[in-house]
Design a protein around this motif. Structure first.
Motif, PDB file in Angstrom:
ATOM      1  N   MET A   9      97.484  71.122  41.850  1.00 48.09           N
ATOM      2  CA  MET A   9      97.200  71.381  40.437  1.00 48.09           C
ATOM      3  C   MET A   9      95.834  72.048  40.301  1.00 48.09           C
ATOM      4  O   MET A   9      95.691  73.058  39.606  1.00 48.09           O
ATOM      5  CB  MET A   9      97.241  70.072  39.640  1.00 48.09           C
ATOM      6  N   ILE A  10      94.836  71.501  40.986  1.00 46.08           N
ATOM      7  CA  ILE A  10      93.486  72.083  40.927  1.00 46.08           C
ATOM      8  C   ILE A  10      93.519  73.512  41.465  1.00 46.08           C
ATOM      9  O   ILE A  10      92.972  74.433  40.851  1.00 46.08           O
ATOM     10  CB  ILE A  10      92.474  71.220  41.719  1.00 46.08           C
ATOM     11  N   ALA A  11      94.169  73.708  42.605  1.00 39.73           N
ATOM     12  CA  ALA A  11      94.218  75.042  43.218  1.00 39.73           C
ATOM     13  C   ALA A  11      94.899  76.051  42.301  1.00 39.73           C
ATOM     14  O   ALA A  11      94.392  77.163  42.100  1.00 39.73           O
ATOM     15  CB  ALA A  11      94.940  74.970  44.566  1.00 39.73           C
ATOM     16  N   SER A  12      96.041  75.683  41.725  1.00 34.82           N
ATOM     17  CA  SER A  12      96.760  76.648  40.893  1.00 34.82           C
ATOM     18  C   SER A  12      95.992  76.956  39.607  1.00 34.82           C
ATOM     19  O   SER A  12      95.927  78.119  39.189  1.00 34.82           O
ATOM     20  CB  SER A  12      98.179  76.172  40.597  1.00 34.82           C
ATOM     21  N   LEU A  13      95.395  75.938  38.991  1.00 36.23           N
ATOM     22  CA  LEU A  13      94.607  76.192  37.779  1.00 36.23           C
ATOM     23  C   LEU A  13      93.374  77.039  38.083  1.00 36.23           C
ATOM     24  O   LEU A  13      93.013  77.931  37.297  1.00 36.23           O
ATOM     25  CB  LEU A  13      94.201  74.866  37.121  1.00 36.23           C
ATOM     26  N   ARG A  14      92.738  76.760  39.213  1.00 42.83           N
ATOM     27  CA  ARG A  14      91.557  77.543  39.608  1.00 42.83           C
ATOM     28  C   ARG A  14      91.944  79.012  39.797  1.00 42.83           C
ATOM     29  O   ARG A  14      91.271  79.923  39.320  1.00 42.83           O
ATOM     30  CB  ARG A  14      90.960  76.987  40.905  1.00 42.83           C
ATOM     31  N   LYS A  15      93.065  79.239  40.477  1.00 36.00           N
ATOM     32  CA  LYS A  15      93.520  80.613  40.724  1.00 36.00           C
ATOM     33  C   LYS A  15      93.923  81.311  39.430  1.00 36.00           C
ATOM     34  O   LYS A  15      93.672  82.509  39.264  1.00 36.00           O
ATOM     35  CB  LYS A  15      94.683  80.609  41.724  1.00 36.00           C
ATOM     36  N   ALA A  34      84.079  70.589  49.540  1.00 34.84           N
ATOM     37  CA  ALA A  34      84.617  69.484  48.740  1.00 34.84           C
ATOM     38  C   ALA A  34      85.817  69.967  47.925  1.00 34.84           C
ATOM     39  O   ALA A  34      86.858  69.302  47.881  1.00 34.84           O
ATOM     40  CB  ALA A  34      83.552  68.914  47.814  1.00 34.84           C
ATOM     41  N   VAL A  35      85.700  71.137  47.323  1.00 34.54           N
ATOM     42  CA  VAL A  35      86.812  71.704  46.554  1.00 34.54           C
ATOM     43  C   VAL A  35      87.997  71.968  47.471  1.00 34.54           C
ATOM     44  O   VAL A  35      89.145  71.678  47.125  1.00 34.54           O
ATOM     45  CB  VAL A  35      86.381  72.998  45.823  1.00 34.54           C
ATOM     46  N   SER A  36      87.728  72.479  48.657  1.00 32.25           N
ATOM     47  CA  SER A  36      88.799  72.719  49.627  1.00 32.25           C
ATOM     48  C   SER A  36      89.529  71.426  49.968  1.00 32.25           C
ATOM     49  O   SER A  36      90.761  71.391  50.032  1.00 32.25           O
ATOM     50  CB  SER A  36      88.223  73.352  50.896  1.00 32.25           C
ATOM     51  N   LYS A  37      88.774  70.353  50.155  1.00 32.15           N
ATOM     52  CA  LYS A  37      89.394  69.055  50.461  1.00 32.15           C
ATOM     53  C   LYS A  37      90.223  68.543  49.288  1.00 32.15           C
ATOM     54  O   LYS A  37      91.286  67.966  49.481  1.00 32.15           O
ATOM     55  CB  LYS A  37      88.327  68.028  50.855  1.00 32.15           C
ATOM     56  N   TRP A  38      89.732  68.763  48.066  1.00 33.98           N
ATOM     57  CA  TRP A  38      90.517  68.354  46.900  1.00 33.98           C
ATOM     58  C   TRP A  38      91.854  69.071  46.894  1.00 33.98           C
ATOM     59  O   TRP A  38      92.892  68.472  46.685  1.00 33.98           O
ATOM     60  CB  TRP A  38      89.803  68.695  45.599  1.00 33.98           C
ATOM     61  N   GLU A  39      91.788  70.392  47.108  1.00 30.34           N
ATOM     62  CA  GLU A  39      92.989  71.220  47.015  1.00 30.34           C
ATOM     63  C   GLU A  39      93.993  70.933  48.133  1.00 30.34           C
ATOM     64  O   GLU A  39      95.171  71.185  47.977  1.00 30.34           O
ATOM     65  CB  GLU A  39      92.612  72.704  46.992  1.00 30.34           C
ATOM     66  N   ARG A  40      93.514  70.413  49.244  1.00 28.80           N
ATOM     67  CA  ARG A  40      94.415  70.056  50.350  1.00 28.80           C
ATOM     68  C   ARG A  40      94.787  68.572  50.310  1.00 28.80           C
ATOM     69  O   ARG A  40      95.403  68.058  51.227  1.00 28.80           O
ATOM     70  CB  ARG A  40      93.763  70.409  51.691  1.00 28.80           C
ATOM     71  N   ASP A  41      94.427  67.914  49.226  1.00 27.72           N
ATOM     72  CA  ASP A  41      94.711  66.485  49.033  1.00 27.72           C
ATOM     73  C   ASP A  41      94.144  65.610  50.145  1.00 27.72           C
ATOM     74  O   ASP A  41      94.724  64.587  50.500  1.00 27.72           O
ATOM     75  CB  ASP A  41      96.218  66.238  48.870  1.00 27.72           C
ATOM     76  N   LEU A  42      92.997  66.027  50.685  1.00 20.19           N
ATOM     77  CA  LEU A  42      92.315  65.222  51.691  1.00 20.19           C
ATOM     78  C   LEU A  42      91.311  64.276  51.040  1.00 20.19           C
ATOM     79  O   LEU A  42      90.906  63.292  51.645  1.00 20.19           O
ATOM     80  CB  LEU A  42      91.616  66.117  52.712  1.00 20.19           C
ATOM     81  N   SER A  43      90.910  64.625  49.829  1.00 25.88           N
ATOM     82  CA  SER A  43      90.038  63.757  49.040  1.00 25.88           C
ATOM     83  C   SER A  43      90.267  64.104  47.575  1.00 25.88           C
ATOM     84  O   SER A  43      90.963  65.061  47.260  1.00 25.88           O
ATOM     85  CB  SER A  43      88.563  63.938  49.424  1.00 25.88           C
TER      86      SER A  43
END
Length: 134
Positions: A9-15, A34-43
């Protein structure tokens, strides 16, 4: 928007906003990693920063949080069990074919054939018992 994980959701909205991970990170006061980890559901983002993230992405907190859970362990376990069953069936079939071909080519002794067929039948039996248990 379809239900999806928070990260997707974060990745698609950001894009959709035409933002890079670095740009979102800068606005959020975090690193692009940190944003990368959010988008990969690692955190996940800190719960206190969710309203700010929603505002930056142009959605409500409710919209941002409408996410589905990642597949739980039981769903993953079911998939693994199906793969194991297929593997047992494949081994059983492979043993049968190998015995037939090698016997036809006169390249297999009877005791070896019996052992191979035993392994194949055991795999098929395990698969059948596992299916019966489901």
């Amino acid at each position: 928007m379809n239900k999806q994980t928070l990260g997707t959701m974060i990745a698609s909205l950001r894009k959709e906003k035409g933002m890079t991970q670095s740009a979102l990170a800068e606005k959020m006061g975090v690193t692009d990693k940190a944003v990368s980890k959010w988008e990969r559901d690692l955190s996940c983002p800190d719960v206190n920063s969710i309203p700010q993230l929603a505002e930056i992405l142009g959605v409500s907190v409710d919209e941002l949080m409408q996410m589905k859970k990642s597949p739980d362990r039981s769903e993953k376990s079911d998939e693994i069990q199906k793969i194991i069953n297929i593997a047992f069936k494949g081994i059983g079939l492979a043993m049968g074919i190998a015995v037939a071909v090698l016997t036809a080519l006169n390249q297999l002794e009877m005791k070896d054939a019996a052992g191979m067929l035993g392994i194949g039948l055991a795999c098929l039996a395990v698969s059948a018992l596992r299916e019966k248990g489901e």
